[in-house]
Design an enzyme around this catalytic site. Structure first.
Site, PDB file in Angstrom:
ATOM      1  N   ALA A   1      51.182 -18.649 -17.188  1.00 19.11           N
ATOM      2  CA  ALA A   1      51.349 -18.698 -18.161  1.00 19.11           C
ATOM      3  C   ALA A   1      50.738 -17.613 -18.452  1.00 19.11           C
ATOM      4  O   ALA A   1      49.596 -17.120 -18.661  1.00 19.11           O
ATOM      5  CB  ALA A   1      52.018 -19.616 -19.397  1.00 19.11           C
TER       6      ALA A   1
ATOM      7  N   GLY B   1      50.948 -21.630 -14.393  1.00 18.04           N
ATOM      8  CA  GLY B   1      52.487 -21.761 -14.254  1.00 18.04           C
ATOM      9  C   GLY B   1      52.782 -20.660 -13.219  1.00 18.04           C
ATOM     10  O   GLY B   1      53.513 -21.479 -12.448  1.00 18.04           O
TER      11      GLY B   1
ATOM     12  N   GLU C   1      52.990 -24.075 -11.096  1.00 18.90           N
ATOM     13  CA  GLU C   1      53.770 -25.026 -10.656  1.00 18.90           C
ATOM     14  C   GLU C   1      55.851 -24.086 -10.089  1.00 18.90           C
ATOM     15  O   GLU C   1      56.298 -24.832 -10.182  1.00 18.90           O
ATOM     16  CB  GLU C   1      53.940 -24.978 -12.455  1.00 18.90           C
ATOM     17  CG  GLU C   1      52.581 -25.569 -12.748  1.00 18.90           C
ATOM     18  CD  GLU C   1      52.075 -26.018 -13.729  1.00 18.90           C
ATOM     19  OE1 GLU C   1      52.145 -25.079 -14.835  1.00 18.90           O
ATOM     20  OE2 GLU C   1      51.852 -26.735 -14.904  1.00 18.90           O
TER      21      GLU C   1
ATOM     22  N   GLU D   1      43.524 -24.125 -16.073  1.00 14.40           N
ATOM     23  CA  GLU D   1      44.502 -24.390 -17.137  1.00 14.40           C
ATOM     24  C   GLU D   1      42.691 -25.035 -17.786  1.00 14.40           C
ATOM     25  O   GLU D   1      42.639 -24.566 -18.981  1.00 14.40           O
ATOM     26  CB  GLU D   1      45.720 -25.615 -17.444  1.00 14.40           C
ATOM     27  CG  GLU D   1      46.290 -24.792 -17.065  1.00 14.40           C
ATOM     28  CD  GLU D   1      47.046 -24.605 -15.426  1.00 14.40           C
ATOM     29  OE1 GLU D   1      46.123 -24.703 -14.739  1.00 14.40           O
ATOM     30  OE2 GLU D   1      48.365 -24.467 -14.930  1.00 14.40           O
TER      31      GLU D   1
HETATM   32  N1  CO8 Z   1      48.336 -14.069 -18.857  1.00  6.69           N
HETATM   33  C1  CO8 Z   1      47.699 -13.037 -19.517  1.00  6.69           C
HETATM   34  N2  CO8 Z   1      47.484 -11.875 -18.935  1.00  6.69           N
HETATM   35  C2  CO8 Z   1      47.172 -11.935 -17.356  1.00  6.69           C
HETATM   36  C3  CO8 Z   1      46.690 -13.276 -16.625  1.00  6.69           C
HETATM   37  C4  CO8 Z   1      47.301 -14.287 -17.477  1.00  6.69           C
HETATM   38  N3  CO8 Z   1      47.214 -15.628 -16.867  1.00  6.69           N
HETATM   39  N4  CO8 Z   1      46.172 -12.967 -15.760  1.00  6.69           N
HETATM   40  C5  CO8 Z   1      46.279 -11.759 -15.471  1.00  6.69           C
HETATM   41  N5  CO8 Z   1      46.428 -10.772 -16.655  1.00  6.69           N
HETATM   42  C6  CO8 Z   1      45.702  -9.783 -17.113  1.00  6.69           C
HETATM   43  C7  CO8 Z   1      44.849  -9.416 -17.599  1.00  6.69           C
HETATM   44  O1  CO8 Z   1      44.258  -9.730 -18.915  1.00  6.69           O
HETATM   45  C8  CO8 Z   1      44.554  -8.079 -17.313  1.00  6.69           C
HETATM   46  O2  CO8 Z   1      45.141  -6.971 -18.143  1.00  6.69           O
HETATM   47  P1  CO8 Z   1      44.499  -6.222 -18.982  1.00  6.69           P
HETATM   48  O3  CO8 Z   1      44.036  -4.342 -17.455  1.00  6.69           O
HETATM   49  O4  CO8 Z   1      45.368  -6.012 -19.713  1.00  6.69           O
HETATM   50  O5  CO8 Z   1      42.588  -6.335 -19.030  1.00  6.69           O
HETATM   51  C9  CO8 Z   1      45.463  -7.988 -16.103  1.00  6.69           C
HETATM   52  O6  CO8 Z   1      46.769  -8.936 -16.069  1.00  6.69           O
HETATM   53  C10 CO8 Z   1      44.864  -7.872 -14.231  1.00  6.69           C
HETATM   54  O7  CO8 Z   1      43.890  -9.030 -14.320  1.00  6.69           O
HETATM   55  P2  CO8 Z   1      42.295  -9.173 -14.314  1.00  6.69           P
HETATM   56  O8  CO8 Z   1      42.040  -8.023 -14.269  1.00  6.69           O
HETATM   57  O9  CO8 Z   1      41.895 -10.153 -14.666  1.00  6.69           O
HETATM   58  O10 CO8 Z   1      42.489  -9.277 -12.389  1.00  6.69           O
HETATM   59  P3  CO8 Z   1      41.396  -9.077 -11.385  1.00  6.69           P
HETATM   60  O11 CO8 Z   1      41.800  -9.417 -10.173  1.00  6.69           O
HETATM   61  O12 CO8 Z   1      40.361  -9.242 -11.832  1.00  6.69           O
HETATM   62  O13 CO8 Z   1      41.853 -11.015 -11.477  1.00  6.69           O
HETATM   63  C11 CO8 Z   1      42.716 -12.976 -11.596  1.00  6.69           C
HETATM   64  C12 CO8 Z   1      42.827 -11.571 -10.838  1.00  6.69           C
HETATM   65  C13 CO8 Z   1      41.645 -13.837 -10.955  1.00  6.69           C
HETATM   66  C14 CO8 Z   1      44.429 -14.146 -10.985  1.00  6.69           C
HETATM   67  C15 CO8 Z   1      42.546 -13.521 -13.216  1.00  6.69           C
HETATM   68  O14 CO8 Z   1      43.608 -12.537 -13.745  1.00  6.69           O
HETATM   69  C16 CO8 Z   1      42.879 -14.733 -14.046  1.00  6.69           C
HETATM   70  O15 CO8 Z   1      41.548 -15.303 -13.571  1.00  6.69           O
HETATM   71  N6  CO8 Z   1      43.755 -15.206 -14.380  1.00  6.69           N
HETATM   72  C17 CO8 Z   1      44.221 -15.704 -15.271  1.00  6.69           C
HETATM   73  C18 CO8 Z   1      44.734 -16.862 -14.402  1.00  6.69           C
HETATM   74  C19 CO8 Z   1      44.869 -18.817 -14.830  1.00  6.69           C
HETATM   75  O16 CO8 Z   1      43.835 -19.495 -15.937  1.00  6.69           O
HETATM   76  N7  CO8 Z   1      46.115 -18.734 -14.769  1.00  6.69           N
HETATM   77  C20 CO8 Z   1      46.527 -20.248 -15.027  1.00  6.69           C
HETATM   78  C21 CO8 Z   1      47.208 -20.149 -17.090  1.00  6.69           C
HETATM   79  S1  CO8 Z   1      47.468 -21.823 -18.318  1.00  6.69           S
HETATM   80  C22 CO8 Z   1      49.022 -22.019 -17.541  1.00  6.69           C
HETATM   81  O17 CO8 Z   1      49.651 -21.254 -16.217  1.00  6.69           O
HETATM   82  C23 CO8 Z   1      49.600 -22.937 -17.989  1.00  6.69           C
HETATM   83  C24 CO8 Z   1      49.369 -23.781 -19.583  1.00  6.69           C
HETATM   84  C25 CO8 Z   1      50.382 -24.258 -19.845  1.00  6.69           C
HETATM   85  C26 CO8 Z   1      50.545 -25.041 -21.008  1.00  6.69           C
HETATM   86  C27 CO8 Z   1      51.352 -25.089 -21.629  1.00  6.69           C
HETATM   87  C28 CO8 Z   1      51.897 -25.861 -22.974  1.00  6.69           C
HETATM   88  C29 CO8 Z   1      52.953 -26.148 -23.477  1.00  6.69           C
END
Ligand code: CO8
Length: 258
Positions: A66, A109, A112, A132
């Site tokens: 997400a 997500g 999921e 998460e």
């Molecule tokens: N959300 C927003 N932006 C993201 C996300 C994300 N999940 N993942 C990556 N991005 C963005 C980064 O911020 C970055 O943007 P910018 O260039 O502007 O800084 C761009 O994508 C590229 O990402 P990275 O530079 O981080 O790329 P890497 O190759 O270094 O790393 C990873 C890749 C390991 C995938 C890393 O991006 C990462 O850890 N991402 C987050 C993964 C994560 O934690 N996902 C879970 C999110 S929470 C969820 O999904 C469910 C929540 C349910 C909540 C329910 C509420 C009601």
């Protein structure tokens, strides 16, 4: 066909391909992606000329979760009153078979979304996880439920509590993934699987899907009874007549999806 901002939709004969297309954010699932995927999938589901759907992302990311930046400023009342992410449930209501073709990250997500599909094809580069907990939240689109049903409590707890990821081999051994294919062949394999399914009788494929899914919702005895009733119902279709006639006459069946 509707023009979308964050996804691409293509048709190939009786199959449809939805490609998540937010490369700069690794296909993070914001509210626009959710609305568009749900709209495209439910529209294609209603189309009598579509027999199977494929959902895919990019080589680097199926979806990295997400959208954290979009979620961040919200408070409890914002997410509670808007029932944040509940629209994803409508993807689970799609009646035609769905295939997730996962390359690269399928996190949070993203994992999921892949698990909401009926068949999960993984490239050898796929990485799955429910990280998460590292953000101070828990899965919110069914991850703790579908992952546990797919791979059991031991591994689901491990992934949800530590936030660690698993590669394609571990995901296949654990039963999350239907098949692993070389990354370069992923889309071809997914579209060919979708074409195989779409070449079957669509109403019968829908019944098969409904019957398998029933296993997650009911007791064994009730599930077997449900299956038997649907099995009986297949004899009311033209495609059952055609399928059995074609076998007997040693020819390929020509299903009319009726
Ligand atoms: N959300 C927003 N932006 C993201 C996300 C994300 N999940 N993942 C990556 N991005 C963005 C980064 O911020 C970055 O943007 P910018 O260039 O502007 O800084 C761009 O994508 C590229 O990402 P990275 O530079 O981080 O790329 P890497 O190759 O270094 O790393 C990873 C890749 C390991 C995938 C890393 O991006 C990462 O850890 N991402 C987050 C993964 C994560 O934690 N996902 C879970 C999110 S929470 C969820 O999904 C469910 C929540 C349910 C909540 C329910 C509420 C009601």
């Amino acid at each position: 066909m509707t023009e979308y901002e964050t996804i691409l939709v293509e048709r190939h004969d009786r199959t449809a391909l939805i490609t998540l297309n937010r490369p700069k954010a690794l296909n993070a699932l914001d509210l626009t992606v959710m609305a568009e995927v749900v709209d495209a999938a439910t529209t294609l589901d209603r189309d009598p000329d579509v027999g199977a759907l494929v959902i895919t992302g990019s080589a680097k990311a199926f979806a990295a979760g997400a959208d954290i930046k979009e979620m961040r400023p919200n408070g409890y009342m914002d997410v509670y009153l808007s029932d944040w992410f509940s629209a994803w449930d409508r993807l689970g209501d799609v009646r035609k078979p769905t295939i997730a073709a996962v390359s690269g990250y399928a996190l949070g997500g993203g994992c999921e979304l892949a698990m909401m599909c009926d068949i999960l094809l993984a490239a050898d580069t796929a990485v799955f996880g429910q990280p998460e907990i590292k953000l101070g939240v828990i899965p919110g689109i069914g991850g703790s439920q579908r992952l546990t049903r797919a791979i059991g409590k031991a591994k689901a707890m491990d992934l949800c509590l530590t936030g660690r990821t698993m590669d394609a081999d571990e995901a296949e051994r654990a039963g999350l993934v239907s098949r692993i294919v070389p990354a370069a062949d992923l889309l071809t394999e997914a579209l060919s699987t979708a074409a195989t399914i779409a070449g079957m009788s669509t109403p019968i494929a829908m019944m098969a899907k409904e019957s398998v899914n029933r296993a997650f919702e009911t007791t064994l005895a009730e599930g077997v009874r449900f299956e038997r009733r649907l099995f009986h119902a297949t004899f009311a279709t033209a495609d059952q007549k055609e399928g059995m006639a074609a076998f007997t006459e040693k020819r390929t069946p020509s299903f009319t999806h009726r």
